[in-house]
Design a protein around this motif. Sequence first.
Motif: not given
Lengths: 113, 110
Positions: B94-98, B100
């Motif tokens: 995780s940063n500001y989204q995942l 993958w």
Amino acid sequence: ETAVFQTPNYHVTQVGNEVSFNCKQTLGHDTMYWYKQDSKKLLKIMFSYNNKQLIVNETVPRRFSPQSSDKAHLNLRIKSVEPEDSAVYLCASSAWGDSYEQYFGPGTRLTVL
Amino acid sequence: GDSVTQTEGLVTLTEGLPVMLNCTYQTIYSNPFLFWYVQHLNESPRLLLKSFTDNKRTEHQGFHATLHKSSSSFHLQKSSAQLSDSALYYCALSNYQLIWGSGTKLIIKP
């Protein structure tokens, strides 16, 4: 029930048609996402919305367009579908600024003939 | 940019044997969240476990993982595989989204 809901579950269409998929979350989240999961099961982020504002727009074909009426809804429209658009489209949501843990809907399986 | 690497695309094990799925990551953030998601056949991904704390074991549903920032790893383990563990497992950062990983398909045979 608090969850992420998607409609339809399945859609079969022909090349060149337009399709729309709907997503709604009742989790009180402020960020929503569209993913494409292809036959190889790779999860590819397509779009992300935070409070109705587009914050991620990955390199996807221009025939794809997201639409958000409020933070609980995020739809996906595909104009003139192509065979390579056949995939499962997953909607997810998260709370901005938290761990960004995402909750997924059941997905919409698109088959383009 | 940030990335997650899952080296095994497919792991096949016999029921009862231990499970270990590898996950390493790269990030500029000093305090990332790491996640394991599981996706069973014809279902969507769901969270299995997550961690933020260095060197602390996190457990859920018989699985466990420990975030090791020194080695940028977050391997998933289980002491004894069950048939119902057969699924696709994703590691995510995780940063500001995942961000993958590419996923590991786990097949448990009788």
